[in-house]
Each structure stands twice: as C-alpha cells, then as structure tokens.
Design a protein around this motif. Sequence first.
Motif, PDB file in Angstrom:
ATOM      1  N   UNK A   1       0.820  -1.209   0.000  1.00 24.20           N
ATOM      2  CA  UNK A   1       0.000   0.000   0.000  1.00 24.20           C
ATOM      3  C   UNK A   1       0.856   1.262   0.000  1.00 24.20           C
ATOM      4  N   UNK A   2       1.904   1.286   0.811  1.00 26.83           N
ATOM      5  CA  UNK A   2       2.788   2.458   0.864  1.00 26.83           C
ATOM      6  C   UNK A   2       3.458   2.696  -0.484  1.00 26.83           C
ATOM      7  N   UNK A   3       3.943   1.634  -1.101  1.00 28.04           N
ATOM      8  CA  UNK A   3       4.592   1.764  -2.406  1.00 28.04           C
ATOM      9  C   UNK A   3       3.613   2.266  -3.461  1.00 28.04           C
ATOM     10  N   UNK A   4       2.405   1.761  -3.421  1.00 26.29           N
ATOM     11  CA  UNK A   4       1.396   2.179  -4.391  1.00 26.29           C
ATOM     12  C   UNK A   4       1.021   3.648  -4.208  1.00 26.29           C
ATOM     13  N   UNK A   5       0.956   4.102  -2.980  1.00 25.68           N
ATOM     14  CA  UNK A   5       0.655   5.508  -2.724  1.00 25.68           C
ATOM     15  C   UNK A   5       1.731   6.402  -3.326  1.00 25.68           C
ATOM     16  N   UNK A   6       2.983   6.032  -3.124  1.00 26.81           N
ATOM     17  CA  UNK A   6       4.102   6.815  -3.635  1.00 26.81           C
ATOM     18  C   UNK A   6       4.105   6.850  -5.164  1.00 26.81           C
ATOM     19  N   UNK A   7       3.726   5.751  -5.778  1.00 24.62           N
ATOM     20  CA  UNK A   7       3.798   5.638  -7.234  1.00 24.62           C
ATOM     21  C   UNK A   7       2.458   5.871  -7.925  1.00 24.62           C
ATOM     22  N   UNK A   8       1.438   6.262  -7.171  1.00 23.10           N
ATOM     23  CA  UNK A   8       0.143   6.594  -7.752  1.00 23.10           C
ATOM     24  C   UNK A   8      -0.552   5.426  -8.427  1.00 23.10           C
ATOM     25  N   UNK A   9      -0.471   4.262  -7.783  1.00 23.46           N
ATOM     26  CA  UNK A   9      -1.048   3.037  -8.348  1.00 23.46           C
ATOM     27  C   UNK A   9      -2.113   2.496  -7.403  1.00 23.46           C
ATOM     28  N   UNK A  10      -3.110   1.848  -7.960  1.00 24.51           N
ATOM     29  CA  UNK A  10      -4.174   1.226  -7.171  1.00 24.51           C
ATOM     30  C   UNK A  10      -3.625  -0.023  -6.477  1.00 24.51           C
ATOM     31  N   UNK A  11      -3.533   0.026  -5.153  1.00 23.53           N
ATOM     32  CA  UNK A  11      -2.980  -1.084  -4.368  1.00 23.53           C
ATOM     33  C   UNK A  11      -3.810  -2.350  -4.530  1.00 23.53           C
ATOM     34  N   UNK A  12      -5.118  -2.222  -4.585  1.00 23.72           N
ATOM     35  CA  UNK A  12      -5.978  -3.402  -4.735  1.00 23.72           C
ATOM     36  C   UNK A  12      -5.695  -4.128  -6.044  1.00 23.72           C
ATOM     37  N   UNK A  13      -5.458  -3.362  -7.091  1.00 28.02           N
ATOM     38  CA  UNK A  13      -5.174  -3.954  -8.396  1.00 28.02           C
ATOM     39  C   UNK A  13      -3.836  -4.697  -8.387  1.00 28.02           C
ATOM     40  N   UNK A  14      -2.827  -4.106  -7.754  1.00 26.45           N
ATOM     41  CA  UNK A  14      -1.521  -4.761  -7.681  1.00 26.45           C
ATOM     42  C   UNK A  14      -1.604  -6.028  -6.833  1.00 26.45           C
ATOM     43  N   UNK A  15      -2.304  -5.959  -5.722  1.00 33.97           N
ATOM     44  CA  UNK A  15      -2.461  -7.137  -4.852  1.00 33.97           C
ATOM     45  C   UNK A  15      -3.149  -8.262  -5.624  1.00 33.97           C
ATOM     46  N   UNK A  16      -4.134  -7.908  -6.403  1.00 30.54           N
ATOM     47  CA  UNK A  16      -4.857  -8.906  -7.213  1.00 30.54           C
ATOM     48  C   UNK A  16      -3.902  -9.595  -8.195  1.00 30.54           C
ATOM     49  N   UNK A  17      -3.044  -8.812  -8.861  1.00 28.92           N
ATOM     50  CA  UNK A  17      -2.079  -9.368  -9.819  1.00 28.92           C
ATOM     51  C   UNK A  17      -1.059 -10.261  -9.113  1.00 28.92           C
ATOM     52  N   UNK A  18      -0.567  -9.805  -7.966  1.00 24.33           N
ATOM     53  CA  UNK A  18       0.433 -10.577  -7.233  1.00 24.33           C
ATOM     54  C   UNK A  18      -0.125 -11.907  -6.749  1.00 24.33           C
ATOM     55  N   UNK A  19      -1.340 -11.883  -6.218  1.00 16.30           N
ATOM     56  CA  UNK A  19      -1.964 -13.122  -5.751  1.00 16.30           C
ATOM     57  C   UNK A  19      -2.265 -14.074  -6.906  1.00 16.30           C
ATOM     58  N   UNK A  20      -2.670 -13.530  -8.047  1.00 16.57           N
ATOM     59  CA  UNK A  20      -2.900 -14.381  -9.208  1.00 16.57           C
ATOM     60  C   UNK A  20      -1.599 -15.044  -9.639  1.00 16.57           C
ATOM     61  N   UNK A  21      -0.512 -14.303  -9.570  1.00 18.78           N
ATOM     62  CA  UNK A  21       0.792 -14.845  -9.970  1.00 18.78           C
ATOM     63  C   UNK A  21       1.244 -15.952  -9.033  1.00 18.78           C
ATOM     64  N   UNK A  22       1.078 -15.775  -7.726  1.00 23.48           N
ATOM     65  CA  UNK A  22       1.552 -16.814  -6.803  1.00 23.48           C
ATOM     66  C   UNK A  22       0.634 -18.027  -6.785  1.00 23.48           C
TER      67      UNK A  22
END
Length: 67
Positions: A43-64
Amino acid sequence: MKEITKNTVIGDILDLNEELAPYFLEIGMHCLGCPSARSETVEEACQVHGVDADELVKKLNAAINGK
C-alpha cells in the motif's frame, strides 16, 4: 505466505518469490534493492507511485496462485 495483502511488506514478497519483481518494476518501483523499498508495504509503495494497491495485490496473488 498464503495471500498477499496491502499490508504485506515488499521484502517479504520478494523473499517468497523474486519472480514477482516485474510487477513492482511495472508500477515504476525501480529501487527494489533499496532497504527502504524492501521495508515498505504494498500500500505504501502504491501511494508513492500513484497506483491502485488493490489492483496490484490482485495481480500478485494471481501470480503466486498460478492464475
């Protein structure tokens, strides 16, 4: 680690599976070896980079989970 959340620390994710690094590089987080970056939560990284944290979490979980 069963599931990555917005509160998961990036260093823990990369220790689990370094092949997830491209997902962070994709959002502009090119300092993955930096101690402060490794200690940030998703979440902290996404805030800094202006990215939707929920979307990144979804991608990461799909990958693992191989989806």
